[in-house]
Design a protein around this motif. Structure first.
Motif, PDB file in Angstrom:
ATOM      1  N   UNK A   1     -12.919 -25.964  28.684  1.00  0.00           N
ATOM      2  CA  UNK A   1     -12.018 -26.797  27.900  1.00  0.00           C
ATOM      3  C   UNK A   1     -12.676 -27.279  26.612  1.00  0.00           C
ATOM      4  N   UNK A   2     -13.952 -27.645  26.668  1.00  0.00           N
ATOM      5  CA  UNK A   2     -14.626 -28.055  25.433  1.00  0.00           C
ATOM      6  C   UNK A   2     -14.902 -26.854  24.540  1.00  0.00           C
ATOM      7  N   UNK A   3     -15.212 -25.708  25.133  1.00  0.00           N
ATOM      8  CA  UNK A   3     -15.435 -24.509  24.300  1.00  0.00           C
ATOM      9  C   UNK A   3     -14.175 -24.189  23.515  1.00  0.00           C
ATOM     10  N   UNK A   4     -13.009 -24.341  24.153  1.00  0.00           N
ATOM     11  CA  UNK A   4     -11.745 -24.076  23.455  1.00  0.00           C
ATOM     12  C   UNK A   4     -11.545 -25.063  22.313  1.00  0.00           C
ATOM     13  N   UNK A   5     -11.819 -26.329  22.553  1.00  0.00           N
ATOM     14  CA  UNK A   5     -11.700 -27.334  21.487  1.00  0.00           C
ATOM     15  C   UNK A   5     -12.701 -27.073  20.366  1.00  0.00           C
ATOM     16  N   UNK A   6     -13.936 -26.794  20.752  1.00  0.00           N
ATOM     17  CA  UNK A   6     -15.014 -26.605  19.780  1.00  0.00           C
ATOM     18  C   UNK A   6     -14.738 -25.398  18.880  1.00  0.00           C
ATOM     19  N   UNK A   7     -14.452 -24.243  19.482  1.00  0.00           N
ATOM     20  CA  UNK A   7     -14.256 -23.050  18.661  1.00  0.00           C
ATOM     21  C   UNK A   7     -12.916 -23.065  17.931  1.00  0.00           C
ATOM     22  N   UNK A   8     -11.914 -23.740  18.484  1.00  0.00           N
ATOM     23  CA  UNK A   8     -10.661 -23.907  17.747  1.00  0.00           C
ATOM     24  C   UNK A   8     -10.864 -24.729  16.493  1.00  0.00           C
ATOM     25  N   UNK A   9     -11.653 -25.784  16.605  1.00  0.00           N
ATOM     26  CA  UNK A   9     -11.938 -26.617  15.443  1.00  0.00           C
ATOM     27  C   UNK A   9     -12.852 -25.900  14.462  1.00  0.00           C
ATOM     28  N   UNK A  10     -13.819 -25.142  14.978  1.00  0.00           N
ATOM     29  CA  UNK A  10     -14.682 -24.347  14.084  1.00  0.00           C
ATOM     30  C   UNK A  10     -13.837 -23.341  13.303  1.00  0.00           C
ATOM     31  N   UNK A  11     -12.867 -22.758  13.956  1.00  0.00           N
ATOM     32  CA  UNK A  11     -11.962 -21.808  13.301  1.00  0.00           C
ATOM     33  C   UNK A  11     -11.203 -22.505  12.172  1.00  0.00           C
ATOM     34  N   UNK A  12     -10.706 -23.691  12.439  1.00  0.00           N
ATOM     35  CA  UNK A  12      -9.976 -24.444  11.426  1.00  0.00           C
ATOM     36  C   UNK A  12     -10.882 -24.854  10.272  1.00  0.00           C
ATOM     37  N   UNK A  13     -12.116 -25.240  10.579  1.00  0.00           N
ATOM     38  CA  UNK A  13     -13.055 -25.627   9.522  1.00  0.00           C
ATOM     39  C   UNK A  13     -13.426 -24.457   8.613  1.00  0.00           C
ATOM     40  N   UNK A  14     -13.308 -23.235   9.137  1.00  0.00           N
ATOM     41  CA  UNK A  14     -13.584 -22.042   8.332  1.00  0.00           C
ATOM     42  C   UNK A  14     -12.320 -21.522   7.654  1.00  0.00           C
ATOM     43  N   UNK A  15     -11.291 -22.362   7.629  1.00  0.00           N
ATOM     44  CA  UNK A  15     -10.012 -22.069   6.963  1.00  0.00           C
ATOM     45  C   UNK A  15      -9.262 -20.894   7.597  1.00  0.00           C
ATOM     46  N   UNK A  16      -9.370 -20.786   8.915  1.00  0.00           N
ATOM     47  CA  UNK A  16      -8.590 -19.812   9.663  1.00  0.00           C
ATOM     48  C   UNK A  16      -7.579 -20.555  10.517  1.00  0.00           C
ATOM     49  N   UNK A  17      -6.608 -19.837  11.031  1.00  0.00           N
ATOM     50  CA  UNK A  17      -5.566 -20.423  11.862  1.00  0.00           C
ATOM     51  C   UNK A  17      -5.998 -20.393  13.326  1.00  0.00           C
ATOM     52  N   UNK A  18      -6.275 -21.546  13.945  1.00  0.00           N
ATOM     53  CA  UNK A  18      -6.709 -21.538  15.341  1.00  0.00           C
ATOM     54  C   UNK A  18      -5.597 -21.160  16.315  1.00  0.00           C
ATOM     55  N   UNK A  19      -4.351 -21.197  15.856  1.00  0.00           N
ATOM     56  CA  UNK A  19      -3.240 -20.809  16.723  1.00  0.00           C
ATOM     57  C   UNK A  19      -2.984 -19.302  16.699  1.00  0.00           C
TER      58      UNK A  19
ATOM     59  N   UNK B   1      -4.375 -15.970  17.752  1.00  0.00           N
ATOM     60  CA  UNK B   1      -5.356 -15.559  18.753  1.00  0.00           C
ATOM     61  C   UNK B   1      -6.422 -14.623  18.176  1.00  0.00           C
ATOM     62  N   UNK B   2      -6.027 -13.712  17.286  1.00  0.00           N
ATOM     63  CA  UNK B   2      -6.990 -12.766  16.708  1.00  0.00           C
ATOM     64  C   UNK B   2      -8.013 -13.472  15.816  1.00  0.00           C
ATOM     65  N   UNK B   3      -7.551 -14.409  14.995  1.00  0.00           N
ATOM     66  CA  UNK B   3      -8.472 -15.134  14.123  1.00  0.00           C
ATOM     67  C   UNK B   3      -9.420 -16.015  14.936  1.00  0.00           C
ATOM     68  N   UNK B   4      -8.897 -16.673  15.955  1.00  0.00           N
ATOM     69  CA  UNK B   4      -9.735 -17.531  16.793  1.00  0.00           C
ATOM     70  C   UNK B   4     -10.758 -16.699  17.562  1.00  0.00           C
ATOM     71  N   UNK B   5     -10.340 -15.552  18.058  1.00  0.00           N
ATOM     72  CA  UNK B   5     -11.274 -14.691  18.793  1.00  0.00           C
ATOM     73  C   UNK B   5     -12.370 -14.146  17.880  1.00  0.00           C
ATOM     74  N   UNK B   6     -12.020 -13.824  16.625  1.00  0.00           N
ATOM     75  CA  UNK B   6     -13.055 -13.316  15.712  1.00  0.00           C
ATOM     76  C   UNK B   6     -14.084 -14.410  15.386  1.00  0.00           C
ATOM     77  N   UNK B   7     -13.629 -15.649  15.214  1.00  0.00           N
ATOM     78  CA  UNK B   7     -14.566 -16.749  14.975  1.00  0.00           C
ATOM     79  C   UNK B   7     -15.405 -16.984  16.225  1.00  0.00           C
ATOM     80  N   UNK B   8     -14.787 -16.922  17.382  1.00  0.00           N
ATOM     81  CA  UNK B   8     -15.482 -17.124  18.660  1.00  0.00           C
ATOM     82  C   UNK B   8     -16.603 -16.102  18.846  1.00  0.00           C
ATOM     83  N   UNK B   9     -16.309 -14.851  18.536  1.00  0.00           N
ATOM     84  CA  UNK B   9     -17.331 -13.805  18.682  1.00  0.00           C
ATOM     85  C   UNK B   9     -18.409 -13.917  17.599  1.00  0.00           C
ATOM     86  N   UNK B  10     -17.999 -14.196  16.378  1.00  0.00           N
ATOM     87  CA  UNK B  10     -18.954 -14.296  15.271  1.00  0.00           C
ATOM     88  C   UNK B  10     -19.919 -15.464  15.465  1.00  0.00           C
TER      89      UNK B  10
END
Length: 122
Positions: A35-53, A55-64
């Motif tokens: 649950x925290x990993x989802x919050x953390x990487x979703x917010x990291x995705x948003x901070x990098x100006x990607x859409x956390x909603x 799934x492809x953009x969030x997964x690419x940030x998660x892997x990177x």
């Protein structure tokens, strides 16, 4: 302080210590709570100006960012990369998302433990 209050405080602290120990050992064994990993990487995705909603953009940030672990199952990865949080959640997690993963997780667990004990005391 009466004997009843002392006993209550002792029970609160001992039960809290047992719960915190169990929860932190689980979090370390599971390499962080999903649950925290989802919050953390979703917010990291948003901070990098990607859409956390998205799934492809969030997964690419998660892997990177190195969030994917070899031991993760497909279900664990889906839990992290499918953002179902409200937009206001990102405002609360943003200060933690600026920190590295290990530090953010330690702060998160400390906050949870402190709030757990506060709720028991109240």
């Amino acid at each position: 302080m009466t004997i009843g209050r002392r006993l209550g405080l002792f029970l609160l602290l001992s039960c809290g210590a047992i719960s915190i120990f169990y929860g932190s050992s689980y979090a370390v064994k599971a390499s962080g709570s999903p649950d925290f990993r989802a919050l953390y990487y979703g917010t990291r995705c948003l901070l990098q100006r990607h859409n956390p909603y998205n799934e492809n953009e969030l997964e690419s940030v998660y892997r990177r960012e190195g969030g994917e672990r070899p031991s993760d199952t497909i279900r664990q990865r889906q839990v992290v990369t499918l953002c179902i949080n409200l937009p206001t959640t990102f405002l609360l997690v943003a200060p933690l998302a600026i920190l590295p993963w290990a530090v953010a997780q330690a702060v998160w667990l400390t906050l949870l433990a402190g709030l757990f004990l506060l709720a028991g005391w109240l």
